[in-house]
Design an enzyme around this catalytic site. Structure first.
Site, short mmCIF file in Angstrom:
data_model
loop_
_atom_site.label_atom_id
_atom_site.label_comp_id
_atom_site.label_asym_id
_atom_site.label_seq_id
_atom_site.Cartn_x
_atom_site.Cartn_y
_atom_site.Cartn_z
N ASP A 37 -16.60 -0.48 -0.80
CA ASP A 37 -18.02 -0.12 -0.68
C ASP A 37 -18.22 1.38 -0.85
O ASP A 37 -19.35 1.85 -0.93
CB ASP A 37 -18.58 -0.58 0.68
N ASP A 47 -19.46 8.78 -1.11
CA ASP A 47 -19.36 8.39 0.30
C ASP A 47 -18.23 9.13 1.02
O ASP A 47 -17.18 8.56 1.30
CB ASP A 47 -19.20 6.87 0.43
N LYS A 77 -29.40 10.54 3.53
CA LYS A 77 -28.40 9.99 4.45
C LYS A 77 -28.69 10.46 5.88
O LYS A 77 -28.96 11.65 6.09
CB LYS A 77 -27.01 10.46 4.02
N GLY A 98 -26.64 1.44 6.14
CA GLY A 98 -26.95 1.35 7.57
C GLY A 98 -27.57 2.62 8.10
O GLY A 98 -28.11 2.65 9.20
P1 AMP Z 1 -18.95 4.43 5.82
O1 AMP Z 1 -17.64 4.34 6.55
O2 AMP Z 1 -19.71 5.69 6.12
O3 AMP Z 1 -18.80 4.20 4.37
O4 AMP Z 1 -19.86 3.27 6.41
C1 AMP Z 1 -19.51 1.92 6.41
C2 AMP Z 1 -20.71 1.09 6.79
O5 AMP Z 1 -21.14 1.42 8.12
C3 AMP Z 1 -21.92 1.28 5.89
O6 AMP Z 1 -22.58 0.04 5.83
C4 AMP Z 1 -22.72 2.30 6.65
O7 AMP Z 1 -24.09 2.27 6.31
C5 AMP Z 1 -22.50 1.87 8.08
N1 AMP Z 1 -22.65 2.99 9.02
C6 AMP Z 1 -21.81 4.04 9.21
N2 AMP Z 1 -22.26 4.84 10.17
C7 AMP Z 1 -23.42 4.31 10.63
C8 AMP Z 1 -24.37 4.66 11.64
N3 AMP Z 1 -24.23 5.77 12.38
N4 AMP Z 1 -25.44 3.85 11.81
C9 AMP Z 1 -25.60 2.73 11.07
N5 AMP Z 1 -24.74 2.34 10.13
C10 AMP Z 1 -23.66 3.11 9.90
MG MG Z 2 -19.81 4.02 2.78
#
Ligand code: AMP
Ligand code: MG
Length: 487
Positions: free
Chosen positions: A252, A262, A113, A92
């Site tokens: 994930d 991550d 990122k 994302g």
């Molecule tokens: P994470 O907790 O960082 O592993 O993210 C979980 C999901 O949320 C993944 O699909 C990320 O790409 C998405 N995500 C986290 N932060 C953002 C953001 N600021 N904008 C878009 N997607 C995000």
């Molecule tokens: Mg992640």
């Protein structure tokens, strides 16, 4: 050495096609400035330290410019978040810019990122803030220096682009490297969306690119799953032995390669605490320090479910059953070494368990305890450490057992014991408060502290002149920093 424009791309994952990822261009951040870079990570791309200083470096890693051979892609995946299945996640706010191979023939995913929105951004802005980018950079490189498998980080690029979290912050980008960004959740996505053909293609891709040795096995998928179980058992043993708390072990965020991956609200333990929860948003402690072991096994069982089209359930179950004994063997081995012991004895598990029980609730600094134990002859070291324990009498009894146990080590002088211990017991770890000091300065535009801290953490086992303040217990404020998922 290569120039930045000479990197050789071979975008194997992108070639799998649009079912696996979506073509997206990075959205640049404004006024890019290099916050910090890693010479060691640059070298993985055959780049020289000076390359990070060039204007084109800042342009590329702030999303303003792209190599002609790159093929930036947002990867699709799903996953179990805090135990519940989320059917659609994906990159994302990060992009796989492409796969580069270096002169040694290694392939590295270049993943940017904070590169802006993608079809998987859901409600998010596609950005990463400076604070979380610095934390990811420092953690990746610090774990690697400790010998703990991790994705790597080449640089953090700061900017003037505003981003809203709890308050206004500035956007940043991290360039991270890994041999692959495929996750447990990548397999779960194709399994739960019932795309058997694509699941098979993903499996074949992972086998041939990342587990080619398994292709010779009568059951390649089973051999691959076994290797994933083995690698994770070893990884988690290292986390537990060195006090690393990941914080968001959703499927994930679990790499298919068994590397730390991550980064979110991670922490290294300061005081030893089995129940430590580093993620302020993890109210139930699902990802507490001691839960990392059963959770890793739970995550492997989620991956196993997604592999049921390839592997018989009984075989999967049996292989999953290897996780705990393998974990335990690696963990005991590491902890023995941390205590200066070189060979196994039956009572070792108890010796280690008793120490941790004594440490729990005593406010003993987990890292410094082991380091100090190797600073002096055992009896002297134990005498200087005893005052940190609440139950001094029991600690003394434990110390006597350790001395008796150490005496049974063959051909080992006191000096050898100390050298051996210092080689496995770091003096410097990435304490949350050290990261916070570096972040506070960086947010004011001063990057010296991030760079200094990064340098110190590159050699965690070697005492460095003038760096004593990095090897101290945290101040009281530094023990209670609240780190949330918002990044
Ligand atoms: P994470 O907790 O960082 O592993 O993210 C979980 C999901 O949320 C993944 O699909 C990320 O790409 C998405 N995500 C986290 N932060 C953002 C953001 N600021 N904008 C878009 N997607 C995000
Ligand atoms: Mg992640």
């Amino acid at each position: 050495m290569k120039a930045l424009d000479e990197l050789t791309f071979d975008n194997r994952f992108a070639r799998l096609g649009d079912a696996f990822s979506t073509s997206v261009l990075p959205e640049p951040i404004a006024d890019p400035r290099l916050v910090v870079s890693s010479d060691a990570a640059l070298a993985l791309l055959d780049l020289a330290p000076a390359d990070a200083q060039s204007p084109v470096f800042a342009e590329i890693f702030s999303g303003q410019k792209l190599w002609a051979d790159a093929d930036p892609r947002a990867m699709v995946y799903s996953g179990h978040q805090f135990g519940s299945y989320n059917p659609r996640l994906g990159d994302g706010r990060g992009l796989l810019l492409g796969e580069v191979y270096n002169e040694a023939g290694e392939h590295w995913d270049l993943h940017l990122k904070g590169a802006g929105q993608t079809p998987y951004s859901r409600m998010g802005d596609g950005r990463a803030v400076l604070r979380s980018s610095i934390r990811e950079f420092l953690a990746s490189e610090a774990l690697h220096a400790l010998g703990i498998p991790s994705s790597r980080a080449v640089c953090v690029m700061g900017s003037s682009t505003p981003v809203w979290r709890e308050k206004q912050e500035r956007a940043a980008m991290v360039l991270r490297l890994a041999p692959s960004h495929i996750r447990f959740g990548s397999f779960e996505y194709f399994y739960y969306t019932q795309q058997p053909e694509q699941l098979k293609r993903l499996g074949e891709h992972v086998l041939s690119m990342h587990f080619p040795q398994c292709l010779e096995h009568a059951e390649p998928y089973l051999a691959m799953f076994r290797e994933i179980v083995e690698r994770n058992a070893e990884l988690i043993a290292k986390w537990q032995a060195y006090g690393f708390c990941h914080g968001v072990m959703n499927t994930d965020n679990m790499s298919i390669l068994g590397i730390t991956f991550d980064f979110g609200p991670f922490a290294f333990l300061d005081d030893f605490d089995q129940n430590f929860i580093c993620n302020h948003s993890d109210h139930e402690g699902r990802y507490s320090f001691s839960n990392q072991v059963p959770i890793a096994q739970w995550n492997l069982s989620a991956l196993a479910q997604a592999l049921t089209p390839f592997i018989n359930v009984e075989a999967l179950r049996e292989t999953l059953g290897l996780f705990l004994p393998l974990y335990q063997a690696h963990y005991l081995d590491l902890m023995r070494r941390r205590l200066g012991l070189t060979r196994a004895e039956d009572g070792d598990e108890k010796l280690i368990g008793t120490l941790l029980t004594l440490m729990q609730n005593s406010g003993v600094d987990y890292t410094l305890f082991f380091r100090r134990l190797g600073d002096d002859p055992a009896a002297v070291a134990l005498a200087s450490l005893r005052d940190d324990f609440v139950d001094i009498k029991s600690f003394d009894a434990w110390g006597e057992q350790l001395i008796a146990r150490s005496a049974r080590e063959e051909t080992s002088t006191e000096q050898q014991r100390q050298t051996r211990m210092h080689a496995v017991n770091p003096l410097y770890i990435l304490r949350n408060y050290l990261a916070q000091n570096a972040i506070d300065a960086a947010e004011d535009g001063n990057y010296d502290e991030v760079r200094r801290l990064h340098n110190v953490l590159c050699n965690p086992f070697t005492e460095q002149t003038g760096m004593a303040s990095y090897a101290q217990r945290p101040p009281e404020w530094g023990k209670h920093l609240e780190i949330s998922c918002s990044s």
